[in-house]
Design a protein around this motif. Structure first.
Motif, PDB file in Angstrom:
ATOM      1  N   THR A  48       0.827  -1.213   0.000  1.00 58.81           N
ATOM      2  CA  THR A  48       0.000   0.000   0.000  1.00 58.81           C
ATOM      3  C   THR A  48       0.851   1.249   0.000  1.00 58.81           C
ATOM      4  OG1 THR A  48      -1.903  -1.047   1.094  1.00 58.81           O
ATOM      5  CG2 THR A  48      -1.643   1.327   1.407  1.00 58.81           C
TER       6      THR A  48
ATOM      7  N   SER B   4      -9.871  -7.649  -4.439  1.00 58.20           N
ATOM      8  CA  SER B   4      -9.489  -8.308  -3.183  1.00 58.20           C
ATOM      9  C   SER B   4     -10.598  -8.183  -2.134  1.00 58.20           C
ATOM     10  CB  SER B   4      -8.171  -7.726  -2.643  1.00 58.20           C
ATOM     11  OG  SER B   4      -7.756  -8.479  -1.519  1.00 58.20           O
TER      12      SER B   4
ATOM     13  N   MET C  67       2.107  -8.157  -6.362  1.00 54.26           N
ATOM     14  CA  MET C  67       1.809  -9.597  -6.387  1.00 54.26           C
ATOM     15  C   MET C  67       2.636 -10.324  -7.445  1.00 54.26           C
ATOM     16  SD  MET C  67      -1.794 -11.602  -7.004  1.00 54.26           S
ATOM     17  CE  MET C  67      -2.632 -10.936  -5.588  1.00 54.26           C
TER      18      MET C  67
HETATM   19  P1  KE4 Z   1      -0.206  -4.604   1.131  1.00 57.32           P
HETATM   20  O1  KE4 Z   1      -0.425  -3.194   1.625  1.00 57.32           O
HETATM   21  O2  KE4 Z   1      -1.322  -5.531   1.567  1.00 57.32           O
HETATM   22  O3  KE4 Z   1       1.181  -5.145   1.473  1.00 57.32           O
HETATM   23  O4  KE4 Z   1      -0.216  -4.585  -0.465  1.00 57.32           O
HETATM   24  C1  KE4 Z   1      -1.351  -4.069  -1.119  1.00 57.32           C
HETATM   25  C2  KE4 Z   1      -1.410  -4.637  -2.527  1.00 57.32           C
HETATM   26  C3  KE4 Z   1      -1.004  -3.839  -3.583  1.00 57.32           C
HETATM   27  N1  KE4 Z   1      -1.034  -4.298  -4.858  1.00 57.32           N
HETATM   28  C4  KE4 Z   1      -1.436  -5.564  -5.126  1.00 57.32           C
HETATM   29  C5  KE4 Z   1      -1.439  -6.034  -6.548  1.00 57.32           C
HETATM   30  C6  KE4 Z   1      -1.848  -6.425  -4.081  1.00 57.32           C
HETATM   31  O5  KE4 Z   1      -2.239  -7.691  -4.372  1.00 57.32           O
HETATM   32  C7  KE4 Z   1      -1.841  -5.964  -2.753  1.00 57.32           C
HETATM   33  C8  KE4 Z   1      -2.298  -6.830  -1.588  1.00 57.32           C
HETATM   34  N2  KE4 Z   1      -2.942  -8.069  -1.913  1.00 57.32           N
HETATM   35  C9  KE4 Z   1      -3.899  -8.574  -0.957  1.00 57.32           C
HETATM   36  C10 KE4 Z   1      -4.446  -9.933  -1.392  1.00 57.32           C
HETATM   37  N3  KE4 Z   1      -4.686 -10.119  -2.719  1.00 57.32           N
HETATM   38  C11 KE4 Z   1      -3.312  -8.672   0.420  1.00 57.32           C
HETATM   39  C12 KE4 Z   1      -4.095  -9.509   1.387  1.00 57.32           C
HETATM   40  C13 KE4 Z   1      -4.845  -8.682   2.376  1.00 57.32           C
HETATM   41  O6  KE4 Z   1      -5.336  -7.592   2.006  1.00 57.32           O
HETATM   42  O7  KE4 Z   1      -4.930  -9.135   3.538  1.00 57.32           O
END
Ligand code: KE4
Length: 428
Positions: free
Chosen positions: A116, A155, A240
């Motif tokens: 994020t 998601s 991802m």
């Molecule tokens: P994080 O902030 O969760 O580390 O990353 C966000 C993010 C950004 N971009 C992509 C393509 C992503 O897939 C994600 C996070 N993916 C989700 C599951 N598909 C994380 C799992 C969750 O939200 O608990």
């Protein structure tokens, strides 16, 4: 009451929904989330002592499997010398140099603590670099929970059917244009109408947050061409796909050079780490060098950097991705054969070490096709597989992940479990 149920009841008293990230709560599939106590290789154990073959891998980071000995040793060794300094360390330079080497489109990179933070910062940087406010994203794609990006997200936001979050100011959402994934003509039309106001496109080069959708070649080509034509920044969100679909990530797989890239998950090897980087002329706008502010107390944290370096060291081994992709494809082939034998309407596909399964005749190419797949059938499949000791993502709108620790025997056992579930579904 099982131990999982007891823990879940207790957790809900002090943590919203009992979880620290919504998709973990099983709300889309129903039932009680499993509280894990241990992970080792391809397996995890829950609070009731049940063992599962894990195809979530902490949502992608654990490409080497759980508790990889080299990664754990690197973290332990580093921790003994201190957990955080809030000051530069040599290891951060080593990781930055490695990322720049492995991702040729990046001249420079900034480390942060989550995906994020990486995408939020990349968006701000693109706006600062172009002086424009509008951004383009695609329905069903999820880029983390920054305000501008929680507009028709995927998601967890998609899983609960509230893709646009409360709390996002209307005037901010107005600057986020949400288009259809794999629709190059619509993208071209919007750019011809508003291209001069568009700071950037942010895209999952392989969509993994509305289940897995592979990109159309002409969709990726159109993005690159339109951003060049209108002076917009092309951001590949590889949080991802980064080091998941190949050593060159998605940009290497498809031969597209983005202007900025974001990373997370695998680059931290299971520890909190994200990164954003790209062309020098853009990255030089980042504070303290330039006027686009971005900061973080634990950015480049020594333990996360150690886990990331140890992980990226191992994925560079000769044949690593051939083996990972081959094993993932053999899972797909096995599931397809089993569904065919049992007469279940089912499809599946993989890209490198990530995969999608669909209760639909063919793999979806658009968000609308994903939404038309049989979610209830997926939920039945999910719980039946869970009972048989196979842990899939608890949502029909997520991709699955295979690790280097999964063996051929694990794949065969998973396919056998799926075949018996398909047979049960046929009889139901
Ligand atoms: P994080 O902030 O969760 O580390 O990353 C966000 C993010 C950004 N971009 C992509 C393509 C992503 O897939 C994600 C996070 N993916 C989700 C599951 N598909 C994380 C799992 C969750 O939200 O608990």
């Amino acid at each position: 009451m099982t131990r999982n149920e007891d823990l879940f009841a207790r957790a809900q008293k002090t943590i919203p929904g009992g979880v620290n990230s919504p998709v973990r709560a099983f709300r889309s599939v129903g039932g009680t989330p499993r509280f894990f106590t241990k992970g080792e290789g391809a397996c995890v154990w829950d609070a009731d002592g049940k063992r599962y073959l894990d195809y979530v891998g902490s949502w992608g980071p654990l490409i080497l499997g759980h508790a990889d000995p080299d990664v754990v040793a690197a973290v332990q060794r580093t921790a003994a010398n201190g957990l955080s300094f809030g000051a530069p360390t040599e290891a951060e330079i080593e990781l930055a140099e490695l990322l720049v080497k492995l991702v040729p489109s990046m001249d420079m990179v900034r480390l942060v603590s989550s995906g994020t933070e990486a995408t939020m910062s990349a968006i701000r940087l693109a706006r600062g670099f172009t002086g424009r406010d509008k951004i383009v994203k695609f329905e069903g794609c999820y880029h983390g929970h920054a305000d501008s990006l929680l507009v028709k997200a995927g998601s967890g936001a998609l899983t609960f059917g509230n893709p646009s979050s409360e709390g996002v100011p209307a005037n901010l959402a107005r600057d986020t244009l949400v288009l259809d994934y794999n629709a190059p003509h619509e993208l071209a039309r919007v750019f011809h109408e508003q291209g001069r106001d568009i700071a950037c496109i942010i895209v999952e080069p392989v969509a993994g947050n509305m289940n897995l959708i592979a990109p159309r070649r002409d969709f990726l080509d159109a993005m690159r061409k339109l951003c060049d034509q209108y002076g917009s920044v092309l951001i590949f969100d590889e949080v991802m796909t980064g080091f998941r679909v190949g050593l060159g990530s998605a940009q290497g797989l498809y031969g597209i050079t983005p202007d900025l890239s974001t990373f997370g998950k695998v680059v931290g090897g299971g520890m909190p780490l994200g990164a954003f980087g790209g062309r020098r002329e853009i990255m030089e706008k980042v504070a303290p060098l330039g006027p686009v502010y971005q900061a973080g107390t634990l950015s480049g944290n020594p333990l996360s950097v150690a886990a990331g370096l140890a992980t990226l060291e191992k994925v560079q081994a000769r044949g690593f991705y051939e083996a990972l992709s081959g094993r993932t494809q053999s899972l797909i082939d096995g599931l397809l054969d089993a569904a065919k034998r049992q007469g279940i309407v089912f499809s599946a596909q993989s890209v490198g070490g990530m995969f999608g399964v669909y209760f639909a005749a063919n793999p979806p190419v658009t968000y609308a096709e994903v939404m038309a797949s049989d979610k209830a059938a997926f939920n039945r499949f999910f719980h039946a597989m869970l009972e048989k000791g196979v842990y899939l993502a608890p949502s029909a709108f997520e991709a699955g992940f295979v690790s280097a620790a999964h063996t051929d025997a694990d794949i065969a056992a998973t396919v056998a479990a799926a075949e018996s579930v398909f047979a049960e579904m046929k009889r139901a």
